[in-house]
Write an enzyme that holds these catalytic residues in place. Sequence first.
Site, PDB file in Angstrom:
ATOM      1  N   GLY A  25       0.789  -1.220   0.000  1.00  0.00           N
ATOM      2  CA  GLY A  25       0.000   0.000   0.000  1.00  0.00           C
ATOM      3  C   GLY A  25       0.817   1.264   0.000  1.00  0.00           C
ATOM      4  O   GLY A  25       0.263   2.350   0.052  1.00  0.00           O
ATOM      5  N   CYS A  26       2.131   1.172  -0.054  1.00  0.00           N
ATOM      6  CA  CYS A  26       2.973   2.352   0.123  1.00  0.00           C
ATOM      7  C   CYS A  26       3.980   2.448  -1.003  1.00  0.00           C
ATOM      8  O   CYS A  26       4.612   1.474  -1.354  1.00  0.00           O
ATOM      9  CB  CYS A  26       3.703   2.276   1.459  1.00  0.00           C
ATOM     10  SG  CYS A  26       4.883   3.597   1.708  1.00  0.00           S
ATOM     11  N   GLY A  27       4.149   3.655  -1.543  1.00  0.00           N
ATOM     12  CA  GLY A  27       5.113   3.845  -2.615  1.00  0.00           C
ATOM     13  C   GLY A  27       6.311   4.667  -2.222  1.00  0.00           C
ATOM     14  O   GLY A  27       7.155   4.957  -3.044  1.00  0.00           O
TER      15      GLY A  27
ATOM     16  N   CYS B 235       8.089   4.198   1.005  1.00  0.00           N
ATOM     17  CA  CYS B 235       8.777   3.682   2.183  1.00  0.00           C
ATOM     18  C   CYS B 235      10.284   3.647   1.956  1.00  0.00           C
ATOM     19  O   CYS B 235      10.757   3.330   0.879  1.00  0.00           O
ATOM     20  CB  CYS B 235       8.276   2.278   2.510  1.00  0.00           C
ATOM     21  SG  CYS B 235       6.525   2.241   2.884  1.00  0.00           S
TER      22      CYS B 235
ATOM     23  N   HIS C 235       0.692   1.747  -6.722  1.00  0.00           N
ATOM     24  CA  HIS C 235       1.886   2.316  -7.360  1.00  0.00           C
ATOM     25  C   HIS C 235       2.600   1.265  -8.201  1.00  0.00           C
ATOM     26  O   HIS C 235       3.186   1.570  -9.230  1.00  0.00           O
ATOM     27  CB  HIS C 235       2.825   2.902  -6.305  1.00  0.00           C
ATOM     28  CG  HIS C 235       3.222   1.922  -5.252  1.00  0.00           C
ATOM     29  ND1 HIS C 235       2.364   1.531  -4.254  1.00  0.00           N
ATOM     30  CD2 HIS C 235       4.373   1.234  -5.054  1.00  0.00           C
ATOM     31  CE1 HIS C 235       2.981   0.640  -3.478  1.00  0.00           C
ATOM     32  NE2 HIS C 235       4.182   0.452  -3.945  1.00  0.00           N
TER      33      HIS C 235
END
Length: 272
Positions: free
Chosen positions: A108-110, A112, A180
Amino acid sequence: MPDPLVPARRIAWRGHAARDGMRLVPRETPVALTYNRTTHAVMLASPADLEDFAIGFSLSEGIIECAAEILALDIVEVADGIECRMDLADNRLDALTKRQRRLAGPSGCGLCGLDSLAAAIRPAPAVSAGRGFTPAMIQDAMRSMPAAQILNTATHAVHAAAFWTQEHGLVALREDVGRHNALDKVSGALARAGIAAAEGLVLLSSRVSVELVQKAATLGAPVIVAISAPTSLAIDVANAAGITLVGVARADGFEVFTHLDRITTRIARHVA
């Protein structure tokens, strides 16, 4: 490569009854991106279209400027996941060193693993003027997505990114557990096919966060259309980069947040 769909046993409660059974869920796999035998990033991703992912990630991170600067690309299944093994041309190794980071990226994270706050909100490159689009084109483009979302039809649990042009319709669509990652896969697909993004629409099945705007700007896409709303920072970065940001694109219409001039039919504005 492992199947991107995995059967999972579950108890389904519908109405007043519980029923034991199976459903398909998306596989989430650690994918390492390595350059010249050194691991640069490990992302959690769907194990599909990984050649596109490797090239698109490399482009959006500024590691390469064109797909030809990757001299070799091998997708290798290993004990703990999958490695995208790339060899770079010598002139790109310096760029890799400057952009170097070690990260484990949740799906869910682009962003980090970045080493500074400034890196998280780095300015996106300015895009070219591109062409105009009518509201009907935008709605036609979004209507073309669901039928091509094979993984999401099976699981209702993955994101999609796509590229659409008036002349060819849906040119590319890629799916992933990470929104992403899906956009990186589309970027890679366009680069491999030699298709410029300036003449079409980037479509997203998710909200628009800042890293998606940054990736679209690096791709050279002048218009982003998303099914959900953008964040405040996404709006700021899109505005500065010259990107037309369209959100809340549904069957009954859409909302334009930046650079309305690319929407060629006048849209009535109402201020409450």
